[in-house]
Scaffold this motif. Sequence first.
Motif: not given
Length: 65
Positions: A24-25, A10-12, A35-36, A46-48
């Motif tokens: 960025v989310e 769930s990205w925000f 996550g980004v 995505a970066l984790v």
Amino acid sequence: MSTADLSEASWFKSSHSGSQGDCVEVAWLGEGAVGVRDSKNPIGPALVFAPGQWDSFVSRLASGE
């Protein structure tokens, strides 16, 4: 860190992002990982971050580094 499954994340965006679109989310992942990703490319990479890495990153941002 192993490859994370981001399919159900769930990205925000931050409430401070505004309407500029260059954001960025972030997604809270299992086991404390974060996550980004680039909001302009949601299907891209995505970066984790592991929990300790994220904490260090946020602390450095807050201190102005």
